[in-house]
Design a protein around this motif. Structure first.
Motif, PDB file in Angstrom:
ATOM      1  N   UNK A  55      10.558   6.023  26.855  1.00 13.91           N
ATOM      2  CA  UNK A  55       9.922   5.777  25.558  1.00 13.91           C
ATOM      3  C   UNK A  55      10.116   6.979  24.638  1.00 13.91           C
ATOM      4  N   UNK A  56      10.614   6.726  23.443  1.00 10.69           N
ATOM      5  CA  UNK A  56      10.742   7.780  22.450  1.00 10.69           C
ATOM      6  C   UNK A  56      12.170   8.244  22.264  1.00 10.69           C
ATOM      7  N   UNK A  62      14.722   4.831  24.651  1.00 13.78           N
ATOM      8  CA  UNK A  62      13.935   3.634  24.308  1.00 13.78           C
ATOM      9  C   UNK A  62      14.154   2.449  25.256  1.00 13.78           C
ATOM     10  N   UNK A  63      14.528   2.722  26.493  1.00 13.80           N
ATOM     11  CA  UNK A  63      14.795   1.626  27.428  1.00 13.80           C
ATOM     12  C   UNK A  63      13.524   0.862  27.797  1.00 13.80           C
ATOM     13  N   UNK A  64      12.370   1.512  27.683  1.00 15.11           N
ATOM     14  CA  UNK A  64      11.117   0.834  27.988  1.00 15.11           C
ATOM     15  C   UNK A  64      10.790  -0.283  27.018  1.00 15.11           C
ATOM     16  N   UNK A  65      11.279  -0.166  25.795  1.00 15.77           N
ATOM     17  CA  UNK A  65      11.059  -1.223  24.808  1.00 15.77           C
ATOM     18  C   UNK A  65      11.817  -2.489  25.215  1.00 15.77           C
ATOM     19  N   UNK A  74      16.375  -6.203  18.384  1.00 13.95           N
ATOM     20  CA  UNK A  74      15.749  -4.928  18.720  1.00 13.95           C
ATOM     21  C   UNK A  74      16.093  -3.947  17.613  1.00 13.95           C
ATOM     22  N   UNK A  75      15.086  -3.379  16.946  1.00 17.91           N
ATOM     23  CA  UNK A  75      15.410  -2.449  15.866  1.00 17.91           C
ATOM     24  C   UNK A  75      16.018  -1.158  16.409  1.00 17.91           C
ATOM     25  N   UNK A  76      15.936  -0.934  17.723  1.00 14.26           N
ATOM     26  CA  UNK A  76      16.553   0.240  18.337  1.00 14.26           C
ATOM     27  C   UNK A  76      18.056   0.059  18.548  1.00 14.26           C
ATOM     28  N   UNK A  77      18.561  -1.148  18.358  1.00 17.67           N
ATOM     29  CA  UNK A  77      19.949  -1.445  18.704  1.00 17.67           C
ATOM     30  C   UNK A  77      20.930  -0.751  17.764  1.00 17.67           C
ATOM     31  N   UNK A  78      21.664   0.181  18.311  1.00 22.20           N
ATOM     32  CA  UNK A  78      22.733   0.873  17.601  1.00 22.20           C
ATOM     33  C   UNK A  78      23.935   0.962  18.533  1.00 22.20           C
ATOM     34  N   UNK A 130      19.065  -2.133  37.040  1.00 20.96           N
ATOM     35  CA  UNK A 130      18.907  -0.711  37.340  1.00 20.96           C
ATOM     36  C   UNK A 130      17.723  -0.102  36.581  1.00 20.96           C
ATOM     37  N   UNK A 131      17.547  -0.521  35.322  1.00 25.81           N
ATOM     38  CA  UNK A 131      16.409  -0.043  34.531  1.00 25.81           C
ATOM     39  C   UNK A 131      15.101  -0.472  35.197  1.00 25.81           C
ATOM     40  N   UNK A 132      15.039  -1.736  35.580  1.00 26.67           N
ATOM     41  CA  UNK A 132      13.844  -2.271  36.242  1.00 26.67           C
ATOM     42  C   UNK A 132      13.578  -1.557  37.568  1.00 26.67           C
ATOM     43  N   UNK A 133      14.623  -1.341  38.351  1.00 31.69           N
ATOM     44  CA  UNK A 133      14.465  -0.702  39.659  1.00 31.69           C
ATOM     45  C   UNK A 133      13.922   0.719  39.497  1.00 31.69           C
TER      46      UNK A 133
END
Length: 278
Positions: free
Chosen positions: A228-229, A239-242, A192-196, A209-212
């Motif tokens: 998103x964003x 960016x959890x939707x990604x 994931x390029x968002x991974x930091x 929890x994210x899904x719920x």
């Protein structure tokens, strides 16, 4: 696939502006890419406050030549074999322009159309703001936007989103598909390029929890834009939707071929999400 690198034109522009930002000079630069680009970018940001939300990001970039140089070097490496990788993984040649440029905070990456051509716009100001100017991040970002282009090409036709639920499930699906294509091009299904920091570790630990929460908002027709964003957050994370979208798509990739996923309609996606979110 063609690459348009405006780095040296940008450096010449920055030398003239001498640490400040001049919108008229920038418009000349942007018009050199396309006469329609300045208006397209200005229209995209018309609801934002230029002086407080956009100008500070641009100034941070144009006064950071080291980051710009690192970004440019990473861009050269990332685009060197991208066409070959697309042919190998997707079995087709994408007619798309990849453009490195200074925008108006229109996004680190933007898969869109310009002069009736499919383009990937890579805004150096947002890339540097997000600290994505290393080779791995640039490669991931380019692959992600190519995923959007591939999805648009394979899906074809117009899409009618009738309500908030349709908009939310489509945004999750669209970003999930692009993220899945990014992983395919990188040969790494944990990429994931968002991974930091501990971003991915936290996402995996809090997947349920994210899904719920996404499902709750989906069925109550609440906005899911917090997922998103880089400018939005849920539980202090962006960016959890990604992540959620990609994991959803990967769960279906066990039963569907890539072309079937790319052409899936909104009704079928909703049925599959109901199954996934039990």
């Amino acid at each position: 696939m063609r690459v348009l690198d405006t780095y040296f034109d940008l450096i010449s522009l920055l030398d003239i502006m001498n640490g400040d930002f001049n919108i008229a000079l920038w418009e000349v630069y942007a018009s050199g890419i396309s006469k329609n680009l300045p208006d397209k970018l200005k229209e995209d940001i018309r609801e934002y406050n230029f002086d407080t939300q956009i100008l500070p990001v641009i100034l941070q970039t144009i006064n950071n030549r080291g980051a710009l140089e690192e970004l440019h070097n990473a861009f050269i490496v990332a685009t060197a074999n991208i066409n070959d990788r697309c042919r190998q993984i997707f079995q087709l040649d994408l007619n798309v322009y990849i453009i490195l440029y200074l925008g108006l905070c229109n996004g680190a990456g933007w898969a869109t159309t310009l002069d009736d051509k499919k383009v990937v716009l890579l805004g150096v100001e947002k890339i540097i703001e997000l600290n994505w100017h290393d080779e791995k991040s640039i490669n991931g970002l380019i692959c992600h936007e190519i995923g959007h282009i591939l999805h648009d090409v394979k899906r074809g036709g117009s899409l009618k989103l009738l309500n908030q639920r349709d908009k939310s499930i489509w945004q999750l699906w669209r970003e999930g598909i692009a993220m899945y294509c990014e992983q395919l091009l990188n040969g790494d299904f944990s990429h994931y390029h968002q991974n930091r920091g501990d971003w991915l570790e936290w996402c995996v630990s809090n997947h349920h929890d994210i899904l719920y929460e996404y499902k709750r908002r989906l069925y109550s027709e609440e906005s899911t834009q917090d997922f998103f964003g880089d400018w939005t957050q849920w539980q202090g994370r962006s960016d959890l939707g990604y992540f959620l979208g990609c994991e959803f798509v990967k769960s279906l990739a066990q039963r569907y071929k890539l072309n079937e996923l790319l052409s899936m309609g909104i009704s079928e996606i909703k049925k599959e999400f109901d199954r996934y979110a039990i």
